[in-house]
Design an enzyme around this catalytic site. Structure first.
Site, PDB file in Angstrom:
ATOM      1  NE  ARG A 163       1.461  87.139  59.661  1.00  0.00           N
ATOM      2  CZ  ARG A 163       2.759  87.479  59.563  1.00  0.00           C
ATOM      3  NH1 ARG A 163       3.466  87.649  60.656  1.00  0.00           N
ATOM      4  NH2 ARG A 163       3.322  87.698  58.390  1.00  0.00           N
ATOM      5  CD  GLN A 198       1.749  89.420  63.618  1.00  0.00           C
ATOM      6  OE1 GLN A 198       2.686  88.842  63.075  1.00  0.00           O
ATOM      7  NE2 GLN A 198       0.909  88.788  64.436  1.00  0.00           N
ATOM      8  NE  ARG A 252       9.176  90.420  57.443  1.00  0.00           N
ATOM      9  CZ  ARG A 252       8.954  89.853  58.637  1.00  0.00           C
ATOM     10  NH1 ARG A 252       9.949  89.379  59.348  1.00  0.00           N
ATOM     11  NH2 ARG A 252       7.727  89.785  59.119  1.00  0.00           N
ATOM     12  CG  ASP A 266       6.761  94.580  67.896  1.00  0.00           C
ATOM     13  OD1 ASP A 266       7.361  93.506  68.059  1.00  0.00           O
ATOM     14  OD2 ASP A 266       6.758  95.196  66.809  1.00  0.00           O
TER      15      ASP A 266
HETATM   16  N1  NVA Z   1       8.374  95.638  64.840  1.00  0.00           N
HETATM   17  C1  NVA Z   1       9.103  94.412  64.557  1.00  0.00           C
HETATM   18  C2  NVA Z   1       8.161  93.351  64.116  1.00  0.00           C
HETATM   19  C3  NVA Z   1       8.801  92.008  63.834  1.00  0.00           C
HETATM   20  C4  NVA Z   1       7.836  90.994  63.346  1.00  0.00           C
HETATM   21  C5  NVA Z   1      10.155  94.688  63.497  1.00  0.00           C
HETATM   22  O1  NVA Z   1       9.860  95.434  62.554  1.00  0.00           O
HETATM   23  O2  NVA Z   1      11.265  94.189  63.626  1.00  0.00           O
HETATM   24  N1   CP Z   2       5.569  88.351  63.493  1.00  0.00           N
HETATM   25  C1   CP Z   2       6.381  88.181  62.423  1.00  0.00           C
HETATM   26  O1   CP Z   2       6.212  88.796  61.365  1.00  0.00           O
HETATM   27  O2   CP Z   2       7.354  87.257  62.632  1.00  0.00           O
HETATM   28  P1   CP Z   2       8.622  86.970  61.711  1.00  0.00           P
HETATM   29  O3   CP Z   2       9.527  88.166  61.815  1.00  0.00           O
HETATM   30  O4   CP Z   2       9.232  85.730  62.293  1.00  0.00           O
HETATM   31  O5   CP Z   2       8.155  86.773  60.293  1.00  0.00           O
END
Ligand code: NVA
Ligand code: CP
Length: 311
Positions: free
Chosen positions: A293, A139, A109, A225
């Site tokens: 997930r 996701q 991530r 979102d």
């Molecule tokens: N669009 C959000 C998703 C979090 C799971 C982000 O990138 O912060």
């Molecule tokens: N939806 C999602 O990816 O959640 P987290 O940011 O908690 O991993």
């Protein structure tokens, strides 16, 4: 670890897999979930190790990958920028070389998509995108699996995306092209979608609406979102003003089909992008979505690490 850098498969964006591969993965998800619910041990990843790199915060992604690989008989190692050499400037190419000699699959991530691409280009083992600024493919796999589970095939259906043109939105656009459904997008002025960022062949699966109510009209899924994604916190105040008319509320859900479901990747902000009435209401499937997930990623790791499995 026999895979060469050249032949190994990765999941860096939704369009990395074909519709036929997703059909397979969703069927594997169903089977793997069934085993899990029946407390049946299934350990195809015994002695395999997942390394998880987090350069942004997470609850669901960490939990679902870590629990998921353990439930498949494997082990997970958590690294973050603060405690690893990645935060001290070690090139991602070097990290990929090292990690992929010690582990069997990498989940990352991070910020720019180019970081996961550089990691994958230098990895002997599969790399999974656990969210970048551009995409969140795991996701969307969970979201689509949730729809299939609740309502059946997604082909020909309409998804209404309300709010920010962010990583979730771009991944929905890719998924629509790969799997054959439509996405109605409604974003405020100044936050419009740039379809070229999703690398779409054409825009036939995508329509933009100035009015979010029009985007929601007749939709099978209404989804949104946060208005400020991770990494964009400095824009928060401006975004709160720009997105004020883009809340998914009961009136918007009424414009959708009677049996429409509401999805949100979470974490959610009640009273901002979604009203409490909607996210806590009967059309909301967000807890199934979050749970899924775990199951889709188990199917994904199985596929990437050991290949196709006959049920
Ligand atoms: N669009 C959000 C998703 C979090 C799971 C982000 O990138 O912060
Ligand atoms: N939806 C999602 O990816 O959640 P987290 O940011 O908690 O991993």
């Amino acid at each position: 670890m026999t895979n060469s850098v050249r032949s190994v498969r990765h999941f860096l964006q939704f369009s990395d897999f074909t519709r036929e591969e997703f059909d397979y993965l969703f069927e594997r998800t169903r089977w793997i979930k069934e085993q899990f619910k029946a407390y049946k041990r299934y350990w195809p990843l015994a002695d395999r190790t997942l390394v998880m790199i987090f350069e942004k915060a997470s609850t669901r992604t960490r939990l679902s990958f870590e629990a998921g690989v353990q439930q498949l008989g494997g082990a997970a190692i958590y690294l973050n920028t603060r405690d690893s050499q990645l935060g001290r400037g070690e090139p991602v190419e070097d990290a990929a070389q090292v990690m992929s000699r010690m582990c069997d699959v990498i989940m990352i991530r991070t910020f720019e998509q180019t970081i996961v691409e550089r990691l994958a280009a230098n990895s002997r083992v599969p790399v999974i995108n656990g969210l970048t600024n551009e995409f969140h493919p795991c996701q969307i796999m969970a979201d689509i699996y949730t729809y299939i589970e609740q309502r059946g095939p997604i082909q020909g259906k309409t998804v209404a995306w309300i709010g920010d043109s962010n990583n979730m939105c771009y991944t929905w656009l890719q998924a629509a092209e790969v799997l054959g459904f439509k996405v109605n997008v409604s974003t405020p002025a100044g936050y419009e979608v740039k379809p070229e960022l999703a690398g779409l062949k054409d825009c036939s699966h995508f329509e933009w609406f100035a009015d979010p109510m029009e985007a929601a009209r007749g939709a099978d899924i209404v989804t949104t979102d946060v208005w400020t994604s991770m990494g964009f916190e400095a824009e928060n105040e401006a975004r709160m003003r720009a997105f004020a008319d883009f809340q998914v509320d009961a009136e918007m859900m009424q414009a959708a089909k009677d049996d429409a479901i509401f999805l949100h990747c979470l974490p959610a902000h009640r009273g901002e992008e979604v009203s409490a009435e909607v996210i806590d209401g009967p059309q909301s499937k967000v807890w199934d979505e979050a749970e899924n997930r775990l199951h889709v990623q188990k199917a994904l790791m199985e596929f990437l690490v050991i290949g196709r499995v006959e049920a």
